[in-house]
Design an enzyme around this catalytic site. Structure first.
Site, PDB file in Angstrom:
ATOM      1  N   LYS A  56      -1.344   9.347  -6.353  1.00  0.00           N
ATOM      2  CA  LYS A  56      -0.246   8.608  -6.989  1.00  0.00           C
ATOM      3  C   LYS A  56       0.350   9.351  -8.190  1.00  0.00           C
ATOM      4  O   LYS A  56       1.537   9.305  -8.414  1.00  0.00           O
ATOM      5  CB  LYS A  56      -0.765   7.252  -7.490  1.00  0.00           C
ATOM      6  CG  LYS A  56      -0.830   6.189  -6.418  1.00  0.00           C
ATOM      7  CD  LYS A  56       0.513   5.497  -6.281  1.00  0.00           C
ATOM      8  CE  LYS A  56       0.483   4.352  -5.299  1.00  0.00           C
ATOM      9  NZ  LYS A  56       0.056   4.659  -3.956  1.00  0.00           N
ATOM     10  N   ASP A 133       3.554  -0.499  -4.042  1.00  0.00           N
ATOM     11  CA  ASP A 133       3.678  -0.614  -5.503  1.00  0.00           C
ATOM     12  C   ASP A 133       5.039  -0.205  -6.052  1.00  0.00           C
ATOM     13  O   ASP A 133       5.141   0.617  -6.973  1.00  0.00           O
ATOM     14  CB  ASP A 133       2.574   0.220  -6.195  1.00  0.00           C
ATOM     15  CG  ASP A 133       1.186  -0.305  -5.860  1.00  0.00           C
ATOM     16  OD1 ASP A 133       1.105  -1.300  -5.112  1.00  0.00           O
ATOM     17  OD2 ASP A 133       0.196   0.262  -6.334  1.00  0.00           O
ATOM     18  N   ASP A 243      -9.686   2.713  -9.625  1.00  0.00           N
ATOM     19  CA  ASP A 243      -8.665   3.120 -10.599  1.00  0.00           C
ATOM     20  C   ASP A 243      -8.148   1.965 -11.446  1.00  0.00           C
ATOM     21  O   ASP A 243      -7.412   2.178 -12.397  1.00  0.00           O
ATOM     22  CB  ASP A 243      -7.495   3.844  -9.899  1.00  0.00           C
ATOM     23  CG  ASP A 243      -6.885   3.048  -8.765  1.00  0.00           C
ATOM     24  OD1 ASP A 243      -7.339   1.921  -8.495  1.00  0.00           O
ATOM     25  OD2 ASP A 243      -5.936   3.548  -8.125  1.00  0.00           O
TER      26      ASP A 243
HETATM   27  C1  GDL Z   1      -3.011  -0.242  -4.654  1.00  0.00           C
HETATM   28  C2  GDL Z   1      -2.419   1.076  -4.372  1.00  0.00           C
HETATM   29  C3  GDL Z   1      -3.418   2.207  -4.512  1.00  0.00           C
HETATM   30  C4  GDL Z   1      -4.460   1.938  -5.570  1.00  0.00           C
HETATM   31  C5  GDL Z   1      -5.167   0.665  -5.169  1.00  0.00           C
HETATM   32  C6  GDL Z   1      -6.324   0.252  -6.063  1.00  0.00           C
HETATM   33  C7  GDL Z   1      -2.402   0.677  -1.941  1.00  0.00           C
HETATM   34  C8  GDL Z   1      -1.640   0.740  -0.677  1.00  0.00           C
HETATM   35  N1  GDL Z   1      -1.784   1.101  -3.056  1.00  0.00           N
HETATM   36  O1  GDL Z   1      -2.372  -1.216  -4.518  1.00  0.00           O
HETATM   37  O2  GDL Z   1      -2.698   3.370  -4.809  1.00  0.00           O
HETATM   38  O3  GDL Z   1      -5.371   2.984  -5.661  1.00  0.00           O
HETATM   39  O4  GDL Z   1      -4.247  -0.383  -5.172  1.00  0.00           O
HETATM   40  O5  GDL Z   1      -5.917   0.086  -7.378  1.00  0.00           O
HETATM   41  O6  GDL Z   1      -3.513   0.226  -1.947  1.00  0.00           O
END
Ligand code: GDL
Length: 692
Positions: A56, A133, A243
């Site tokens: 990301k 997102d 994350d």
């Molecule tokens: C999300 C994000 C991802 C992120 C995860 C956990 C998807 C499709 N997109 O929404 O980049 O790491 O949450 O925080 O999961």
């Protein structure tokens, strides 16, 4: 229209291989090229076949998606794509243009194609467009050109897919990528229906399950979404992603996804922890899961867990993973050390350490020898950092025991027959804490420093947390000094953990725990104010009510009056500024009174005891049962203690009856009162004191 059964039939019949692997799709520092290459080796070894490149916070993946790669970046990507090929891993290049793309502008579409063409020239043949997102509002130009956001995304995705000549693997991540994001719900989501109806059939759709981080993914939920998407989804699994919380990392096994799902899915890609090395368990256990076959043809009897899933046992998968991981921990990654990493093809490096190694002489310090890390240490590590919705068994036991020890601490304080059980459980708790400290030490000494460094902050954090709990239990049992770590007026920074974010959490009701939003806090507003003459009746009423409740509970016959009773009943007045009343919406609901000098109050009692020299003041109080929040009581006690201290008193005591558990809790837990000996008290009464 293809039904979900037809679709899964296609996956089952083997026309396309099941996609199993890793998506580097988290926020934060991306992995290095070396780590990715190491990942490909591991994936191959563990039977996985795919890597989705989607970091990301990589500039050119999302924020500057239009920018082409520089020659130096190109060189690195070419090497990476070729490394993936060498290990039979399908390298899927993903791009996230959704932050600012104008879908209706041809130049934007051209920029997207140009970027993907460049990556295709690097040797990549699998691609992905991600729209997770992002803002769901379209700009005016796109609003004019497309009937919905889904139409805009699908149009551009189909066009790019065809431009790239319909690659064998092409993935699309919708903006509504889990059931929780669908409006009004999954079956009625016009967004999802448009994707299902309009997206070209060769394009696969990523899906995270019922939620962003799905606790469980059921077969029914996948059947439902497949029928809307008109294809079996590829799960983008966030079960090990960390994350979103810098204090958490997940080293439990892949879990709560029945292997019955396998024939109903196009694939599973796990988006794991940001730290590369601790993902050993996440990826290894996913490999084990992917090998399981729900149709029974290749059933691995050894791996099954007959009760839960005949083809896969998370517990056994975890043990397999940890056993392999231990080997890696024990091999050094330091070029100058004696043990070379097994997987390395290079010649062992020549070092002259052996010849010149220091041998201590007689009477000198012996060399430090580290205890080796064990499989049990790794099991404990995994237990402490298990999964987002579940702690491992040891962690659960520790929480349970600490809770029990807290709520039964008065047993230890008053030395009832429960004392022996309390002490024995406190010792066991202490042993568990010691095991965590030992694990920390052995991990810190393990030869593989890269793994250690990825884990360091987390194990340090848990060690400190466990140390605090250990000291707290000791202080509850009257052992050890509670003051140093827990009570000091000027603690070291590790005595108040979590920084500003920690402060915010502590200020929220229930310390920001998971019930916060499920049961929104009832807004009981309390007022603590000085006692005045008109409060006398209310204070007596609360005193009598609580006395009755206590008598009902412990079936006590008559209670010989204590100094506290005389004070509460209004027979003697409290000392000046030493009386507080607690009020809520319904009126007075508690009080706290004090005598700064019990002797001077000339209460009928033998005041010759020496203990009154150390504890000349007395405090007493009650709160009605409707006051469930301990903080106003703690506030009142703290406020009175400070007034008494300002009057020059050395210490305060209180008298408590055994039935008065709540007040006992308040005094011991929040205000560090300790049992003291006071002669002449009735047998059902204990005295507690605190020095000022
Ligand atoms: C999300 C994000 C991802 C992120 C995860 C956990 C998807 C499709 N997109 O929404 O980049 O790491 O949450 O925080 O999961």
């Amino acid at each position: 229209m293809a039904t979900s059964n037809e679709v899964s039939e296609k996956a089952r019949s083997g026309t396309k291989r099941f996609i199993g692997g890793v998506v580097e799709g988290f926020y934060g520092r991306p992995w290095t090229m070396e780590q990715r290459t190491e990942l490909f080796k591991r994936e191959q070894k563990w039977g996985l076949n795919t890597y989705l490149y989607a970091p990301k916070d990589d500039y050119k993946h999302r924020m500057y998606w239009r920018d082409l790669y520089s020659p130096r970046e190109a060189e690195q990507l070419i090497a990476l794509i070729s490394a993936a090929k060498q290990h039979n891993i399908d390298f899927i290049y993903a791009i996230s243009p959704g932050l600012d793309i104008t879908f209706s502008n041809r130049k934007e579409v051209a920029a997207l194609k140009r970027k993907l063409d460049q990556v295709r020239e690097f040797g990549c043949s699998s691609f992905s467009l991600l729209f997770d997102d992002i803002e769901t509002e379209m700009c005016p130009a796109d609003n004019q050109a497309f009937s919905s956001f889904a139409h805009a995304q699908v149009a551009i995705t189909n066009e790019v897919y065809q431009h790239l000549r319909e690659p064998e693997t092409f993935l699309f991540c919708p903006t509504d990528y889990c059931a929780a994001f669908c409006t009004p719900n999954m079956s009625q989501s016009s967004y999802l229906h448009t994707v299902g109806d309009e997206l070209l059939p060769g394009i696969d759709v990523l899906w995270t399950g019922p939620k962003v981080v799905s606790h469980k993914i059921s077969v029914e939920s996948i059947e439902e979404v497949s029928s809307i998407l008109k294809r079996a989804p590829v799960i983008w699994d966030n079960i090990h992603a960390n994350d979103y919380d810098p204090q958490r990392i997940f080293m439990g096994p892949y879990k709560d996804r029945p292997t019955e799902l396998i024939p109903k899915l196009r694939g599973v890609l796990t988006n794991p922890n940001c730290e590369f090395h601790p993902n050993f368990v996440a990826i290894h256990t996913l490999g084990t899961w992917c090998k399981a076959s729900a149709d029974g043809a290749a059933r691995d009897v050894e791996m099954g867990d007959e009760e839960q899933d005949p083809c896969y046992s998370p517990h056994k998968a975890l043990t397999l993973a940890l056993t392999d991981w231990l080997e890696e921990f024990l091999c050094t990654d330091q070029p100058t050390a004696c043990c070379k990493k097994e997987s390395s093809d290079e010649e062992p490096m020549q070092t002259d350490l052996g010849e010149h190694s220091y041998v201590p002489g007689a009477g000198e310090n012996p060399l430090y020898t580290a205890e080796p890390l064990t499989l049990d240490d790794l099991k404990l590590l995994s237990d402490l950092f298990y999964l987002p919705y579940e702690y491992g068994s040891t962690a659960k036991t520790m929480l349970h025991e600490l809770n029990w020890l807290k709520s039964h601490s008065q047993a230890a304080a008053v030395k009832t027959d429960q004392t022996a059980e309390w002490c024995s459980r406190a010792r066991q708790f202490d042993d568990m804490c010691e095991a965590v400290v030992r694990m920390f030490n052995r991990l810190s000494n393990a030869p593989n420093r890269s793994i250690l460094y990825d884990l360091y902050n987390y194990i340090c954090d848990i060690k400190s947390g466990v140390n605090l709990a250990q000291a707290y239990v000791k202080s509850l049992g009257g052992l050890g000094k509670p003051s140093a770590q827990l009570m000091s007026a000027d603690p070291e920074p590790w005595g108040f953990r979590g920084g500003l974010s920690g402060e915010f959490q502590r200020m929220l009701p229930g310390h920001g725990n998971r019930d916060l939003f499920k049961h929104p806090p009832r807004t009981s507003v309390y007022c603590i104010r000085p006692y005045c003459a008109e409060d006398k009746m209310d204070v007596q009423r609360i005193f009598v009510k609580m006395q009755r409740e206590r008598q009902i509970q412990v079936a006590s016959v008559t209670e010989s009056p204590l100094i506290s009773d005389i004070l509460s009943a209004g027979e003697i007045p409290p000392s000046p500024q030493c009386a507080l009343v607690l009020e809520d919406d319904a009126g007075p609901c508690g009080y706290m009174l004090a005598l700064t000098d019990v002797k001077a109050a000339s209460v009928q009692r033998d005041m010759s005891e020496r203990v009154f020299e150390d504890f000349p003041s007395l405090i007493t109080g009650q709160v009605l049962p409707r006051v469930t929040d301990p903080s106003p009581v703690k506030r009142m006690i703290t406020q009175l203690l400070s007034t008494i201290r300002n009057c020059g008193s050395r210490g305060v005591f209180c008298e408590l009856r055994h039935g008065d558990r709540r007040m006992l809790d308040f005094y011991t837990k929040s205000c560090s009162f300790q049992p003291i000996k006071l002669a002449g008290l009735p047998p059902d009464v204990i005295a507690m004191g605190t020095s000022l």
